[in-house]
Structure formats: C-alpha cells, structure tokens
Write a protein that holds these residues in place. Structure first.
Motif, PDB file in Angstrom:
ATOM      1  N   GLU A  33      -2.379  11.416  -4.986  1.00 50.28           N
ATOM      2  CA  GLU A  33      -1.035  11.976  -4.907  1.00 50.28           C
ATOM      3  C   GLU A  33      -0.603  12.297  -3.478  1.00 50.28           C
ATOM      4  O   GLU A  33       0.567  12.541  -3.229  1.00 50.28           O
ATOM      5  N   GLY A  34      -1.563  12.378  -2.571  1.00 46.43           N
ATOM      6  CA  GLY A  34      -1.248  12.797  -1.210  1.00 46.43           C
ATOM      7  C   GLY A  34      -1.309  14.306  -1.059  1.00 46.43           C
ATOM      8  O   GLY A  34      -0.769  14.865  -0.104  1.00 46.43           O
ATOM      9  N   ASN A  35      -1.995  14.962  -1.978  1.00 44.82           N
ATOM     10  CA  ASN A  35      -2.113  16.423  -1.917  1.00 44.82           C
ATOM     11  C   ASN A  35      -3.252  16.830  -0.971  1.00 44.82           C
ATOM     12  O   ASN A  35      -3.882  15.986  -0.332  1.00 44.82           O
ATOM     13  N   GLY A  36      -3.517  18.103  -0.898  1.00 44.76           N
ATOM     14  CA  GLY A  36      -4.550  18.606   0.002  1.00 44.76           C
ATOM     15  C   GLY A  36      -5.941  18.084  -0.316  1.00 44.76           C
ATOM     16  O   GLY A  36      -6.750  17.853   0.584  1.00 44.76           O
ATOM     17  N   TYR A  37      -6.213  17.880  -1.601  1.00 45.25           N
ATOM     18  CA  TYR A  37      -7.517  17.358  -2.004  1.00 45.25           C
ATOM     19  C   TYR A  37      -7.687  15.903  -1.560  1.00 45.25           C
ATOM     20  O   TYR A  37      -8.772  15.493  -1.146  1.00 45.25           O
TER      21      TYR A  37
ATOM     22  N   LYS B   9       2.449  10.408   5.842  1.00 46.86           N
ATOM     23  CA  LYS B   9       1.587   9.326   5.333  1.00 46.86           C
ATOM     24  C   LYS B   9       1.604   9.223   3.807  1.00 46.86           C
ATOM     25  O   LYS B   9       0.692   8.677   3.214  1.00 46.86           O
ATOM     26  N   GLN B  10       2.667   9.716   3.192  1.00 44.54           N
ATOM     27  CA  GLN B  10       2.746   9.694   1.734  1.00 44.54           C
ATOM     28  C   GLN B  10       2.668   8.265   1.189  1.00 44.54           C
ATOM     29  O   GLN B  10       2.059   8.024   0.143  1.00 44.54           O
ATOM     30  N   GLU B  11       3.240   7.328   1.927  1.00 50.17           N
ATOM     31  CA  GLU B  11       3.211   5.923   1.479  1.00 50.17           C
ATOM     32  C   GLU B  11       1.785   5.385   1.402  1.00 50.17           C
ATOM     33  O   GLU B  11       1.485   4.509   0.592  1.00 50.17           O
ATOM     34  N   LEU B  12       0.875   5.905   2.208  1.00 47.87           N
ATOM     35  CA  LEU B  12      -0.527   5.502   2.157  1.00 47.87           C
ATOM     36  C   LEU B  12      -1.131   5.887   0.805  1.00 47.87           C
ATOM     37  O   LEU B  12      -1.775   5.068   0.150  1.00 47.87           O
TER      38      LEU B  12
END
Length: 116
Positions: free
Chosen positions: A45-49, A32-35
C-alpha cells in the motif's frame, strides 16, 4: 553539511532530535506511491510497514554494517527509523534517499522486498 542543506537533501523524510536518540521519518501516501502500486495486488500500500520492508532490504544490500544500528518503528501512516548514533542514521538516510531517486535501482530493490 549544514542543517538546511541536509534537510533539503533528505526531504520528504525529516529528521528529529530526541533526548537520547535521533530519528528520521516519512509521512506515507505520496512519495514514491507509484512504486508501491506496482505490487498492489500483493498487498503493498505504500504505508509505513511497506517503507520499513524497503528500508530493511536497502540496509541488507547496501549498508549491512548498519543493520544492527538502525532500528525501525513503522505505523500505518508513517515510517520512522531511529538510532543513538546520529552519524550512522545520517549516513543511512542520505544513501537511502539517493537510491530512492534512482528509479531503476529502487524498482529493482523493491522487487526483492517481501510484505511484512
């Protein structure tokens, strides 16, 4: 639901049994990085946070009865949710994963997420 079927339903999230609790985790950066890129200018950034913020918004809107039961432990490269109640965590991840697959629902939810 058997273990193999459960694992395939929640992938790319994965389940971990601990001595006194259970966790479900996701290595970030691909799924889901594009989200997250849709709000990159805001700092996502799509990181854990970021996944943690999305999961909290999901719980608030879809499963508020589990907000006090599901706990979060994000890191830069991984999102983890944990609980002592395996059934509650299982219910959470199955529903969260289902919503993640519904582009219109996850995009709408993500619009209301505030960066942590």
């Amino acid at each position: 639901m058997d273990t193999k079927h459960f694992k395939s339903k929640i992938a790319p999230f994965f389940w971990v049994n601990h001595e006194d609790q259970f966790s479900v985790c996701l290595s970030t950066g691909e799924y889901k990085q594009e989200l997250f890129e849709t709000r990159e200018e805001e700092g996502f950034e799509g990181n854990g946070y970021d996944w943690c913020a999305l999961a909290k918004a999901f719980l608030k809107e879809y499963m508020p009865e589990l907000k006090a039961t599901i706990h979060h432990d994000p890191e830069a490269g991984m999102y983890c949710a944990y609980a002592t109640d395996a059934d509650a965590l299982r219910d959470f991840i199955l529903k969260f994963r289902e919503i993640c697959d519904k582009d219109s629902l996850i995009k709408d939810l993500f619009l209301r997420v505030e960066i942590e």
